[in-house]
Motif scaffolding. Structure first.
Motif, PDB file in Angstrom:
ATOM      1  N   TYR A  36       0.705  -1.359   0.123  1.00 46.39           N
ATOM      2  CA  TYR A  36      -0.131   0.018  -0.054  1.00 46.39           C
ATOM      3  C   TYR A  36       0.947   1.326   0.074  1.00 46.39           C
ATOM      4  O   TYR A  36       0.398   2.274  -0.774  1.00 46.39           O
ATOM      5  CB  TYR A  36      -0.709   0.058   1.104  1.00 46.39           C
ATOM      6  N   LEU A  37       1.964   1.262   0.648  1.00 41.71           N
ATOM      7  CA  LEU A  37       2.694   2.451   0.859  1.00 41.71           C
ATOM      8  C   LEU A  37       3.572   2.765  -0.767  1.00 41.71           C
ATOM      9  O   LEU A  37       3.422   3.865  -1.028  1.00 41.71           O
ATOM     10  CB  LEU A  37       3.802   2.342   1.891  1.00 41.71           C
ATOM     11  N   VAL A  38       3.942   1.646  -1.157  1.00 41.35           N
ATOM     12  CA  VAL A  38       4.624   1.764  -2.664  1.00 41.35           C
ATOM     13  C   VAL A  38       3.875   2.493  -3.476  1.00 41.35           C
ATOM     14  O   VAL A  38       3.894   3.492  -4.315  1.00 41.35           O
ATOM     15  CB  VAL A  38       5.169   0.645  -3.035  1.00 41.35           C
ATOM     16  N   ALA A  39       2.622   1.865  -3.342  1.00 42.92           N
ATOM     17  CA  ALA A  39       1.446   2.423  -4.459  1.00 42.92           C
ATOM     18  C   ALA A  39       1.047   3.839  -4.168  1.00 42.92           C
ATOM     19  O   ALA A  39       0.941   4.575  -5.021  1.00 42.92           O
ATOM     20  CB  ALA A  39       0.201   1.419  -4.242  1.00 42.92           C
ATOM     21  N   ALA A  40       0.823   4.358  -2.797  1.00 44.62           N
ATOM     22  CA  ALA A  40       0.793   5.494  -2.388  1.00 44.62           C
ATOM     23  C   ALA A  40       1.800   6.357  -2.786  1.00 44.62           C
ATOM     24  O   ALA A  40       1.470   7.646  -3.266  1.00 44.62           O
ATOM     25  CB  ALA A  40       0.467   5.593  -0.906  1.00 44.62           C
ATOM     26  N   ILE A  52       3.585   6.023  -5.563  1.00 40.59           N
ATOM     27  CA  ILE A  52       3.729   6.396  -7.065  1.00 40.59           C
ATOM     28  C   ILE A  52       2.784   7.270  -7.239  1.00 40.59           C
ATOM     29  O   ILE A  52       2.600   7.893  -8.102  1.00 40.59           O
ATOM     30  CB  ILE A  52       3.446   4.641  -7.543  1.00 40.59           C
ATOM     31  N   PHE A  53       1.465   7.212  -6.719  1.00 36.83           N
ATOM     32  CA  PHE A  53       0.388   7.911  -7.017  1.00 36.83           C
ATOM     33  C   PHE A  53       0.359   9.399  -6.624  1.00 36.83           C
ATOM     34  O   PHE A  53      -0.257  10.318  -6.946  1.00 36.83           O
ATOM     35  CB  PHE A  53      -1.245   7.287  -6.101  1.00 36.83           C
ATOM     36  N   TYR A  54       1.264   9.577  -5.551  1.00 29.72           N
ATOM     37  CA  TYR A  54       1.467  10.998  -5.176  1.00 29.72           C
ATOM     38  C   TYR A  54       1.919  12.007  -5.866  1.00 29.72           C
ATOM     39  O   TYR A  54       1.473  12.956  -5.997  1.00 29.72           O
ATOM     40  CB  TYR A  54       2.306  10.970  -3.729  1.00 29.72           C
ATOM     41  N   PHE A  55       2.756  11.379  -6.991  1.00 30.22           N
ATOM     42  CA  PHE A  55       3.452  12.281  -7.947  1.00 30.22           C
ATOM     43  C   PHE A  55       2.419  13.009  -8.855  1.00 30.22           C
ATOM     44  O   PHE A  55       2.404  14.009  -8.890  1.00 30.22           O
ATOM     45  CB  PHE A  55       4.610  11.739  -8.657  1.00 30.22           C
ATOM     46  N   PRO A  56       1.792  12.247  -9.610  1.00 33.84           N
ATOM     47  CA  PRO A  56       0.488  12.680 -10.064  1.00 33.84           C
ATOM     48  C   PRO A  56      -0.314  13.524  -9.513  1.00 33.84           C
ATOM     49  O   PRO A  56      -1.145  14.288 -10.272  1.00 33.84           O
ATOM     50  CB  PRO A  56      -0.148  11.465 -11.084  1.00 33.84           C
ATOM     51  N   VAL A  86      -0.532  18.317   1.784  1.00 32.92           N
ATOM     52  CA  VAL A  86       0.960  18.233   1.609  1.00 32.92           C
ATOM     53  C   VAL A  86       1.533  17.673   2.854  1.00 32.92           C
ATOM     54  O   VAL A  86       2.282  16.418   2.623  1.00 32.92           O
ATOM     55  CB  VAL A  86       1.457  19.465   0.971  1.00 32.92           C
ATOM     56  N   VAL A  87       1.468  18.324   3.607  1.00 33.54           N
ATOM     57  CA  VAL A  87       2.148  17.821   4.937  1.00 33.54           C
ATOM     58  C   VAL A  87       1.585  16.489   5.652  1.00 33.54           C
ATOM     59  O   VAL A  87       2.490  15.435   5.824  1.00 33.54           O
ATOM     60  CB  VAL A  87       1.922  18.899   6.269  1.00 33.54           C
ATOM     61  N   VAL A  88       0.315  16.224   5.763  1.00 29.74           N
ATOM     62  CA  VAL A  88      -0.297  14.950   6.347  1.00 29.74           C
ATOM     63  C   VAL A  88       0.153  13.857   5.546  1.00 29.74           C
ATOM     64  O   VAL A  88       0.473  12.983   6.055  1.00 29.74           O
ATOM     65  CB  VAL A  88      -1.804  15.427   6.472  1.00 29.74           C
ATOM     66  N   PRO A  89      -0.176  13.976   4.212  1.00 31.08           N
ATOM     67  CA  PRO A  89       0.089  12.626   3.339  1.00 31.08           C
ATOM     68  C   PRO A  89       1.734  12.330   3.534  1.00 31.08           C
ATOM     69  O   PRO A  89       1.885  11.185   3.783  1.00 31.08           O
ATOM     70  CB  PRO A  89      -0.340  12.954   2.065  1.00 31.08           C
ATOM     71  N   ILE A  90       2.568  13.334   3.422  1.00 29.37           N
ATOM     72  CA  ILE A  90       4.061  12.796   3.323  1.00 29.37           C
ATOM     73  C   ILE A  90       4.677  12.418   4.839  1.00 29.37           C
ATOM     74  O   ILE A  90       5.092  11.542   4.890  1.00 29.37           O
ATOM     75  CB  ILE A  90       4.791  14.148   2.791  1.00 29.37           C
ATOM     76  N   LEU A  91       3.936  12.904   5.651  1.00 31.29           N
ATOM     77  CA  LEU A  91       4.284  12.778   7.096  1.00 31.29           C
ATOM     78  C   LEU A  91       3.876  11.291   7.443  1.00 31.29           C
ATOM     79  O   LEU A  91       4.400  10.669   8.031  1.00 31.29           O
ATOM     80  CB  LEU A  91       3.713  13.723   8.144  1.00 31.29           C
ATOM     81  N   LYS A  92       2.662  11.075   6.949  1.00 29.76           N
ATOM     82  CA  LYS A  92       1.914   9.734   7.324  1.00 29.76           C
ATOM     83  C   LYS A  92       2.939   8.629   6.507  1.00 29.76           C
ATOM     84  O   LYS A  92       3.147   7.543   7.104  1.00 29.76           O
ATOM     85  CB  LYS A  92       0.422   9.828   6.784  1.00 29.76           C
ATOM     86  N   PHE A 139      -5.132  11.939  -6.134  1.00 28.62           N
ATOM     87  CA  PHE A 139      -4.895  12.421  -4.587  1.00 28.62           C
ATOM     88  C   PHE A 139      -5.819  11.457  -3.460  1.00 28.62           C
ATOM     89  O   PHE A 139      -5.583  11.013  -2.631  1.00 28.62           O
ATOM     90  CB  PHE A 139      -5.384  13.706  -4.338  1.00 28.62           C
ATOM     91  N   ALA A 140      -7.264  11.409  -4.036  1.00 29.85           N
ATOM     92  CA  ALA A 140      -8.092  10.208  -3.080  1.00 29.85           C
ATOM     93  C   ALA A 140      -7.376   9.007  -3.077  1.00 29.85           C
ATOM     94  O   ALA A 140      -7.645   8.490  -1.986  1.00 29.85           O
ATOM     95  CB  ALA A 140      -9.428  10.589  -3.694  1.00 29.85           C
ATOM     96  N   SER A 141      -6.952   8.503  -4.379  1.00 31.92           N
ATOM     97  CA  SER A 141      -6.400   7.268  -3.855  1.00 31.92           C
ATOM     98  C   SER A 141      -5.004   7.056  -3.051  1.00 31.92           C
ATOM     99  O   SER A 141      -5.050   5.960  -2.355  1.00 31.92           O
ATOM    100  CB  SER A 141      -5.813   6.745  -5.590  1.00 31.92           C
ATOM    101  N   VAL A 142      -4.105   8.388  -3.011  1.00 29.85           N
ATOM    102  CA  VAL A 142      -3.182   8.391  -2.136  1.00 29.85           C
ATOM    103  C   VAL A 142      -3.732   8.275  -0.782  1.00 29.85           C
ATOM    104  O   VAL A 142      -3.347   7.421   0.361  1.00 29.85           O
ATOM    105  CB  VAL A 142      -2.179   9.531  -2.106  1.00 29.85           C
ATOM    106  N   VAL A 143      -4.895   9.113  -0.251  1.00 32.46           N
ATOM    107  CA  VAL A 143      -5.342   9.171   0.981  1.00 32.46           C
ATOM    108  C   VAL A 143      -5.871   7.631   1.236  1.00 32.46           C
ATOM    109  O   VAL A 143      -5.562   6.982   2.349  1.00 32.46           O
ATOM    110  CB  VAL A 143      -6.368  10.172   1.088  1.00 32.46           C
ATOM    111  N   VAL A 144      -6.502   7.159   0.491  1.00 29.55           N
ATOM    112  CA  VAL A 144      -7.190   5.728   0.699  1.00 29.55           C
ATOM    113  C   VAL A 144      -6.044   4.801   0.830  1.00 29.55           C
ATOM    114  O   VAL A 144      -6.066   3.817   1.822  1.00 29.55           O
ATOM    115  CB  VAL A 144      -8.252   5.439  -0.377  1.00 29.55           C
ATOM    116  N   LEU A 145      -5.147   4.634   0.269  1.00 30.40           N
ATOM    117  CA  LEU A 145      -3.915   3.689   0.183  1.00 30.40           C
ATOM    118  C   LEU A 145      -3.255   3.907   1.426  1.00 30.40           C
ATOM    119  O   LEU A 145      -2.843   2.835   2.258  1.00 30.40           O
ATOM    120  CB  LEU A 145      -2.923   4.049  -0.932  1.00 30.40           C
ATOM    121  N   THR A 146      -3.089   5.206   2.139  1.00 36.49           N
ATOM    122  CA  THR A 146      -2.549   5.386   3.254  1.00 36.49           C
ATOM    123  C   THR A 146      -3.228   4.814   4.261  1.00 36.49           C
ATOM    124  O   THR A 146      -2.754   4.374   5.483  1.00 36.49           O
ATOM    125  CB  THR A 146      -2.078   6.883   3.311  1.00 36.49           C
TER     126      THR A 146
END
Length: 208
Positions: free
Chosen positions: A56-60, A62-66, A110-116, A183-190
């Motif tokens: 899940y982290l690797v996918a998150a 990858i998805f964070y850049f787009p 920006v802060v919360v997803p990267i920090l998580k 972005f929604a995918s990043v949140v769900v994956l994390t």
């Protein structure tokens, strides 16, 4: 200084993942024991916890850049058409004097997803290394990731509300763009990554 206390598995106990009932660990050889209170399948540890968390982290990541590079929404008004990424939207809010809203979006998007992601990578990595380093603080960090993770969805909520309100008033047209999906995918994956990680693994190596 952390107290050296036995973990539940060492004294023959197990807790249910669903209702948290503490009970005696199923005897060896019984692979499909169930919680007597809620019927959930019992595991002393979440199966394949580290592997699923890494996936899940690797996918998150990858998805964070787009999610940052692609437009999150397009606004069409009588003044023209404007597409914004998350970062350009934050810059626009700053330059138009709406810095409190810019600060909220920056923190949540920006802060919360990267920090998580960083915290979860650190937790998985230290567990795999069998580290005994600051176990109590790492457990608190895990609880923090679960508590703040849901606030990463602020951007998605804002876009959804804006689309509904603007269409209702017929003043402009706001459309969600692919960046919002990523972005929604990043949140769900994390969120899945945090859910997959078993914090009890942090304490399993305390005897080393």
């Amino acid at each position: 200084m952390e107290m050296q206390m036995p973990i539940a598995a060492e004294v023959g106990l197990a807790s249910c993942h669903s209702c948290q009932l503490l009970m005696r660990k199923p005897p060896e050889g019984i692979f499909h024991a169930q919680c007597p209170r809620c019927g959930a399948t019992l595991h002393t540890r979440k199966p394949r916890s580290l592997g699923r968390t890494w996936a899940y982290l690797v996918a998150a990541v990858i998805f964070y850049f787009p999610a940052m590079a692609l437009p999150i929404m397009t606004t069409t008004t009588f003044q023209g058409v404007r597409s914004d990424t998350i970062l350009s939207g934050i810059y626009y809010l700053l330059t138009t004097g709406m810095w409190p809203l810019a600060a909220i979006v920056f923190f949540a998007s920006v802060v919360v997803p990267i920090l998580k992601i960083i915290i979860l990578i650190m937790l998985v990595f230290t567990v795999q290394r069998g580290s005994c380093w600051r176990r109590l603080d790492r457990t608190r960090l895990y609880r923090l990731t679960e508590a703040v993770g849901r606030w990463s969805m602020v951007d998605i909520y804002v876009v959804t509300i804006l689309v509904a309100l603007v269409r209702l008033q017929a003043l402009a047209v706001i459309e969600a763009e692919p960046g919002a999906v990523f972005f929604a995918s990043v949140v769900v994956l994390t969120m899945f990554a945090a859910k997959s990680f078993d914090p009890r693994l942090i304490w399993d190596k305390q005897e080393h």
